[in-house]
Design a protein around this motif. Structure first.
Motif, PDB file in Angstrom:
ATOM      1  N   UNK A 214       0.852  -1.186   0.000  1.00 10.11           N
ATOM      2  CA  UNK A 214       0.000   0.000   0.000  1.00 10.11           C
ATOM      3  C   UNK A 214       0.891   1.240   0.000  1.00 10.11           C
ATOM      4  N   UNK A 215       0.314   2.341  -0.463  1.00  9.26           N
ATOM      5  CA  UNK A 215       1.009   3.620  -0.449  1.00  9.26           C
ATOM      6  C   UNK A 215       0.550   4.442   0.745  1.00  9.26           C
ATOM      7  N   UNK A 216       1.476   5.194   1.307  1.00  9.86           N
ATOM      8  CA  UNK A 216       1.165   6.183   2.333  1.00  9.86           C
ATOM      9  C   UNK A 216       1.671   7.528   1.828  1.00  9.86           C
ATOM     10  N   UNK A 217       0.754   8.449   1.588  1.00  9.07           N
ATOM     11  CA  UNK A 217       1.105   9.786   1.112  1.00  9.07           C
ATOM     12  C   UNK A 217       1.012  10.768   2.277  1.00  9.07           C
ATOM     13  N   UNK A 218       2.143  11.361   2.635  1.00  5.57           N
ATOM     14  CA  UNK A 218       2.200  12.331   3.722  1.00  5.57           C
ATOM     15  C   UNK A 218       2.703  13.652   3.161  1.00  5.57           C
ATOM     16  N   UNK A 219       2.418  14.727   3.876  1.00  5.97           N
ATOM     17  CA  UNK A 219       2.839  16.063   3.442  1.00  5.97           C
ATOM     18  C   UNK A 219       3.874  16.616   4.413  1.00  5.97           C
ATOM     19  N   UNK A 220       4.859  17.288   3.866  1.00  6.41           N
ATOM     20  CA  UNK A 220       5.911  17.925   4.663  1.00  6.41           C
ATOM     21  C   UNK A 220       6.059  19.365   4.196  1.00  6.41           C
ATOM     22  N   UNK A 265       9.499   8.406  -3.156  1.00  3.77           N
ATOM     23  CA  UNK A 265       9.916   9.651  -3.785  1.00  3.77           C
ATOM     24  C   UNK A 265       9.345  10.830  -3.004  1.00  3.77           C
ATOM     25  N   UNK A 266       9.946  11.995  -3.237  1.00  6.09           N
ATOM     26  CA  UNK A 266       9.459  13.255  -2.687  1.00  6.09           C
ATOM     27  C   UNK A 266       9.074  14.139  -3.867  1.00  6.09           C
ATOM     28  N   UNK A 267       7.833  14.581  -3.865  1.00  8.03           N
ATOM     29  CA  UNK A 267       7.342  15.376  -4.993  1.00  8.03           C
ATOM     30  C   UNK A 267       8.112  16.693  -5.084  1.00  8.03           C
ATOM     31  N   UNK A 268       8.182  17.231  -6.288  1.00  4.85           N
ATOM     32  CA  UNK A 268       8.916  18.486  -6.500  1.00  4.85           C
ATOM     33  C   UNK A 268       7.978  19.666  -6.670  1.00  4.85           C
ATOM     34  N   UNK A 269       6.683  19.420  -6.606  1.00  5.54           N
ATOM     35  CA  UNK A 269       5.706  20.495  -6.759  1.00  5.54           C
ATOM     36  C   UNK A 269       5.122  20.851  -5.401  1.00  5.54           C
ATOM     37  N   UNK A 270       5.142  22.128  -5.063  1.00  5.50           N
ATOM     38  CA  UNK A 270       4.641  22.602  -3.775  1.00  5.50           C
ATOM     39  C   UNK A 270       3.165  22.950  -3.921  1.00  5.50           C
ATOM     40  N   UNK A 271       2.365  22.465  -2.991  1.00  2.00           N
ATOM     41  CA  UNK A 271       0.948  22.815  -2.967  1.00  2.00           C
ATOM     42  C   UNK A 271       0.819  24.257  -2.477  1.00  2.00           C
ATOM     43  N   UNK A 273      -1.661  25.992  -1.538  1.00  2.00           N
ATOM     44  CA  UNK A 273      -2.629  26.219  -0.453  1.00  2.00           C
ATOM     45  C   UNK A 273      -2.080  25.820   0.900  1.00  2.00           C
ATOM     46  N   UNK A 274      -1.154  24.860   0.941  1.00  2.73           N
ATOM     47  CA  UNK A 274      -0.618  24.381   2.224  1.00  2.73           C
ATOM     48  C   UNK A 274       0.868  24.641   2.384  1.00  2.73           C
ATOM     49  N   UNK A 275       1.558  24.984   1.311  1.00  5.92           N
ATOM     50  CA  UNK A 275       2.996  25.207   1.400  1.00  5.92           C
ATOM     51  C   UNK A 275       3.755  23.940   1.736  1.00  5.92           C
ATOM     52  N   UNK A 276       3.331  22.819   1.195  1.00 10.32           N
ATOM     53  CA  UNK A 276       3.964  21.546   1.509  1.00 10.32           C
ATOM     54  C   UNK A 276       4.101  20.706   0.252  1.00 10.32           C
ATOM     55  N   UNK A 277       4.919  19.672   0.363  1.00 11.96           N
ATOM     56  CA  UNK A 277       5.111  18.714  -0.725  1.00 11.96           C
ATOM     57  C   UNK A 277       4.682  17.340  -0.238  1.00 11.96           C
ATOM     58  N   UNK A 278       4.420  16.460  -1.199  1.00  5.42           N
ATOM     59  CA  UNK A 278       3.953  15.118  -0.887  1.00  5.42           C
ATOM     60  C   UNK A 278       5.120  14.147  -0.889  1.00  5.42           C
ATOM     61  N   UNK A 279       5.177  13.312   0.137  1.00  8.38           N
ATOM     62  CA  UNK A 279       6.129  12.211   0.205  1.00  8.38           C
ATOM     63  C   UNK A 279       5.341  10.911   0.071  1.00  8.38           C
ATOM     64  N   UNK A 280       5.773  10.053  -0.825  1.00 12.81           N
ATOM     65  CA  UNK A 280       5.102   8.752  -0.988  1.00 12.81           C
ATOM     66  C   UNK A 280       5.979   7.655  -0.404  1.00 12.81           C
ATOM     67  N   UNK A 281       5.369   6.863   0.475  1.00  7.42           N
ATOM     68  CA  UNK A 281       6.057   5.772   1.138  1.00  7.42           C
ATOM     69  C   UNK A 281       5.301   4.490   0.823  1.00  7.42           C
ATOM     70  N   UNK A 282       6.026   3.424   0.539  1.00  4.54           N
ATOM     71  CA  UNK A 282       5.402   2.149   0.219  1.00  4.54           C
ATOM     72  C   UNK A 282       5.638   1.182   1.374  1.00  4.54           C
ATOM     73  N   UNK A 283       4.543   0.553   1.837  1.00  2.00           N
ATOM     74  CA  UNK A 283       4.601  -0.367   2.970  1.00  2.00           C
ATOM     75  C   UNK A 283       4.086  -1.741   2.546  1.00  2.00           C
TER      76      UNK A 283
END
Length: 401
Positions: A214-220, A265-271, A273-283
């Motif tokens: 499964x994927x876990x998408x978190x924002x930093x 991976x760590x996304x290179x596009x900043x949102x 509205x939130x000033x954050x990027x998405x990190x995708x983690x696979x578990x």
């Protein structure tokens, strides 16, 4: 013999004067602010740098690694549902059966038309060949030859057309058996037997998801990313090599997930509205504990601080403005105040980024007995019999922010 009234008044005055004089003497402090009875005793620890793995805790949600919606490609009445809701299906497995009768009739019609055109083709071809052979003897005109050649090409085109129509009818007939596009876990069916299915309808008949992994998408936040980059450039952080991409997971009930994930991976596009990027983690998810849409917290490694200063939280207090501070014992045995800058909590300790240096004697016990500028009797924390055990001293246990 009775004492005169005037003598009684004088005696009472001297008694009260002595009492007030005694109370005043008891409350007086010495010039150093020390209470009678000797210097107060405090316990200290020697501040020393330690190697600490720094992590950050990011929130996010789980999602299926592969997901597909099941939709019909032809219109018709659903005759049967051929799967169990909530079960695992394989790619190519038949899920629904649409009434095939109209599509079978279309196939038969296309097949009959193909047979007719194929039966007509040999005669047209033979006529065209005879006309071409008679042309040199002037038995036929050039126009008649051209007409027979045109009729031949038309007959050949009719055969090709009906061959394509037969293939189309066969494909549409095959689409009446709606199959699983992928292998995975299928959810509930959104239609029942007897319902009308429409080709390319927006609402899916069912959904299939692959839950292992499964994927876990978190924002930093980008602010945190910049801080980490600055620390790396200044040498305050070192990357952890192969383990850098390892991620731990905390479930909604704060229970740690028993398998580690990998930062993909760590996304290179900043949102914006939130000033954050998405990190995708696979578990990995062999037991199906992680379900799509679950709220989780991922513990991501930032790096290793080789010279981190950790102090017990009990040694840090705050002033009226909320600024953190601590007391240390200087070389003359005087308690001195230090204003601190706290980076984060790590276990039962504070990670100090400014305010303390290696070798400082930080007071951890007896703070209620003293104030800045007072001479103290300092003993090592581990040797202070009345205080906590040495095991309660700060440990370099990594924790999230």
């Amino acid at each position: 013999m009775p004492i005169p009234c005037k003598s009684k008044v004088v005696t009472l005055f001297f008694v009260m004067l002595c009492a007030f004089s005694g109370l005043s003497g008891c409350g007086r402090q010495n010039p150093q602010g020390q209470m009678p009875g000797g210097m107060p005793e405090v316990a200290y620890i020697a501040v020393a740098p330690t190697r600490v793995l720094l992590t950050t805790e990011l929130t996010g949600r789980t999602s299926a690694s592969v997901a597909a919606d099941v939709r019909p490609q032809v219109s018709g009445i659903i005759l049967k549902r051929l799967f169990t809701e909530g079960s695992n299906v394989k790619a190519g497995q038949i899920l629904y059966q649409i009434d095939p009768a109209p599509f079978q009739a279309a196939l038969d019609n296309a097949g009959a038309s193909l047979n007719r055109s194929q039966a007509n083709l040999p005669a047209v071809k033979a006529r065209a060949e005879r006309m071409r052979d008679l042309l040199p003897s002037k038995a036929v005109s050039q126009q008649e030859v051209d007409d027979t050649q045109s009729a031949l090409k038309q007959a050949e085109a009719d055969v090709a057309y009906w061959q394509a129509a037969v293939r189309t009818a066969q494909i549409n007939l095959g689409y009446t058996r709606i199959t699983a596009p992928i292998s995975g876990h299928i959810g509930k069916s959104n239609v029942t037997e007897g319902a009308l299915a429409t080709a390319q309808q927006p609402a899916p008949l069912a959904s299939i998801q692959q839950l292992d992994p499964v994927y876990v998408d978190v924002s930093q936040s980008t602010a945190d990313l910049l801080k980490i980059r600055q620390r790396l450039e200044k040498g305050q952080l070192n990357r952890n090599g192969k383990d850098e991409s390892k991620v731990r997971l905390l479930l909604e009930n704060d229970v740690p997930y028993n398998l580690e994930g990998t930062l993909q991976f760590r996304d290179v596009t900043v949102d914006p509205t939130t000033g954050s990027v998405i990190l995708r983690i696979i578990f990995p998810n062999p037991q199906g504990i992680l379900l799509p849409g679950m709220f989780v917290r991922a513990v991501v490694q930032e790096g290793i601080n080789p010279k981190a200063i950790l102090v017990p939280q009990q040694a840090v207090s705050r002033n009226t403005k909320g600024d953190p501070l601590a007391l240390v014992v200087d070389s003359q045995g005087i308690a001195q105040i230090r204003m601190l800058t706290i980076d984060r909590a790590i276990g039962n300790s504070w990670l100090i980024s400014a305010g303390l240096t290696p070798g400082d004697r930080l007071i951890v016990e007896g703070l209620q007995k003293i104030k800045p500028g007072v001479p103290v009797k300092a003993v090592a924390f581990s040797e202070n019999a009345g205080n906590a055990k040495p095991a309660d001293a700060p440990r370099p246990t990594p924790s999230s922010k």
